[in-house]
Scaffold this motif. Sequence first.
Motif, PDB file in Angstrom:
ATOM      1  N   GLU A   1      -1.476  -5.157   2.517  1.00 17.61           N
ATOM      2  CA  GLU A   1      -2.675  -5.934   2.824  1.00 17.61           C
ATOM      3  C   GLU A   1      -2.315  -7.403   2.713  1.00 17.61           C
ATOM      4  O   GLU A   1      -1.722  -7.830   1.710  1.00 17.61           O
TER       5      GLU A   1
ATOM      6  N   GLN B   1      -3.195   1.195  -4.140  1.00 14.87           N
ATOM      7  CA  GLN B   1      -2.835  -0.215  -4.085  1.00 14.87           C
ATOM      8  C   GLN B   1      -3.211  -0.807  -5.433  1.00 14.87           C
ATOM      9  O   GLN B   1      -4.214  -0.409  -6.020  1.00 14.87           O
ATOM     10  N   GLY B   2      -2.390  -1.721  -5.938  1.00 17.13           N
ATOM     11  CA  GLY B   2      -2.719  -2.337  -7.219  1.00 17.13           C
ATOM     12  C   GLY B   2      -1.484  -2.869  -7.911  1.00 17.13           C
ATOM     13  O   GLY B   2      -0.357  -2.624  -7.471  1.00 17.13           O
TER      14      GLY B   2
ATOM     15  N   ASP C   1     -13.853  -1.507   3.275  1.00 16.21           N
ATOM     16  CA  ASP C   1     -13.355  -2.124   2.048  1.00 16.21           C
ATOM     17  C   ASP C   1     -14.423  -2.082   0.954  1.00 16.21           C
ATOM     18  O   ASP C   1     -15.607  -1.995   1.257  1.00 16.21           O
TER      19      ASP C   1
ATOM     20  N   ILE D   1       0.881  -1.169   0.000  1.00 15.44           N
ATOM     21  CA  ILE D   1       0.000   0.000   0.000  1.00 15.44           C
ATOM     22  C   ILE D   1       0.917   1.217   0.000  1.00 15.44           C
ATOM     23  O   ILE D   1       1.854   1.285   0.803  1.00 15.44           O
TER      24      ILE D   1
ATOM     25  N   ASP E   1     -13.505   0.925  -4.305  1.00 11.24           N
ATOM     26  CA  ASP E   1     -13.462  -0.370  -4.982  1.00 11.24           C
ATOM     27  C   ASP E   1     -12.817  -0.273  -6.366  1.00 11.24           C
ATOM     28  O   ASP E   1     -12.994   0.704  -7.088  1.00 11.24           O
ATOM     29  N   GLN E   2     -12.105  -1.338  -6.732  1.00 12.52           N
ATOM     30  CA  GLN E   2     -11.382  -1.334  -8.001  1.00 12.52           C
ATOM     31  C   GLN E   2     -12.304  -1.266  -9.214  1.00 12.52           C
ATOM     32  O   GLN E   2     -11.867  -0.911 -10.307  1.00 12.52           O
TER      33      GLN E   2
ATOM     34  N   LYS F   1     -11.661   2.465   1.290  1.00 12.07           N
ATOM     35  CA  LYS F   1     -11.044   1.903   0.092  1.00 12.07           C
ATOM     36  C   LYS F   1     -12.032   1.936  -1.064  1.00 12.07           C
ATOM     37  O   LYS F   1     -13.046   1.241  -1.059  1.00 12.07           O
TER      38      LYS F   1
ATOM     39  N   GLU G   1      -8.157   1.248  -4.854  1.00 16.63           N
ATOM     40  CA  GLU G   1      -7.742  -0.141  -5.052  1.00 16.63           C
ATOM     41  C   GLU G   1      -7.627  -0.472  -6.533  1.00 16.63           C
ATOM     42  O   GLU G   1      -8.292   0.148  -7.360  1.00 16.63           O
TER      43      GLU G   1
END
Length: 271
Positions: free
Chosen positions: A58, A254-255, A177, A46, A200-201, A198, A234
């Motif tokens: 994570e 993050q990714g 999340d 992260i 969402d992707q 977070k 994310e």
Amino acid sequence: RAKEADEPYALYSPELERLLLEEDFLKRALLEGLKKGEFFLSYQPIVTLQKKQVIGAEALVRWQHPELGPIAPAKFIPLAERTGLIEPLGDYVLSQALKEFGPLAREKGLELALNFSPRQFCKRDLSLRIEKALTEANFPPEKLFLEITESTAMEDPALTLKILEDLRSLGLKVALDDFGMGYSSLRYLVEFAVDRIKVDQFFVSALPLDSKALHVIRTILELARSVGARGLAEGIERADQVEILLKLGCEEGQGYFFGRPVRIEDFGRFL
Ligand code: C2E
Ligand code: CA
Ligand code: CA
Ligand code: CA
């Protein structure tokens, strides 16, 4: 035909029967796998989007079955949730992650994020169990994030509030999340203190072209700021997504663009 009552499966189609058998098979395999040590943890970095600094990870559980190969969490987490096996699995994740990540938390000040599904979370003794695990691993509580989804918070709001208060009095932090995908639980942002939201992707992956996704992300980030939570995007896979998220004032990311989940031995490559 004397014993019809003893043949409940005769009601199901062969296809459904096969699935039921598979579920039963998987359940036993999961229990067996826990005993035999087929599970392990991967850690995804992260980062802060501005300085691209790794501030934590994570932990994501992995299952390597000797015959079936790797089994995706999307397959076995819901099964574990349905069958109650999420409890022994969650205990494994908690103790193993605190042990493995402890040195990085103590010596480098990195934060560890752990996922908790609804059935795991809504347990009265959760904070006691976590407190015990923290002590055993000598893990600094303020470096631990619990990731819960909106649906977890919806399950039993009163109990969730009580548990979150207990956890925060231990010094732990809480992340919402998959934000934006679940129930419309905006009121819980008012009732619960949340440290991180977070995005969402699903929304992030629609960048840069989808202007609706961009507006939704902007709104979520504003919401995060207004309740004093950090915003994290994310599923960042490309540099153009980072650029837009930076413009929107997103603090954390993050990714795969920053790093795929890796075993703890390999996490040093991100530092
Ligand atoms: P999640 O908590 O939303 O975790 C993020 C998922 O997105 C992970 O999938 C991660 O590997 C994946 N991911 C990360 N970056 C990217 C990216 O740039 N692109 C794409 N396409 N995907 C990315 P994973 O590891 O398969 O986990 C799936 C879900 O399983 C998690 O979603 C979480 O809900 C659950 N899960 C994983 N580990 C645990 C655990 O230890 N306990 C519990 N209760 N649930 C877990
Ligand atoms: Ca998560
Ligand atoms: Ca997520
Ligand atoms: Ca997810």
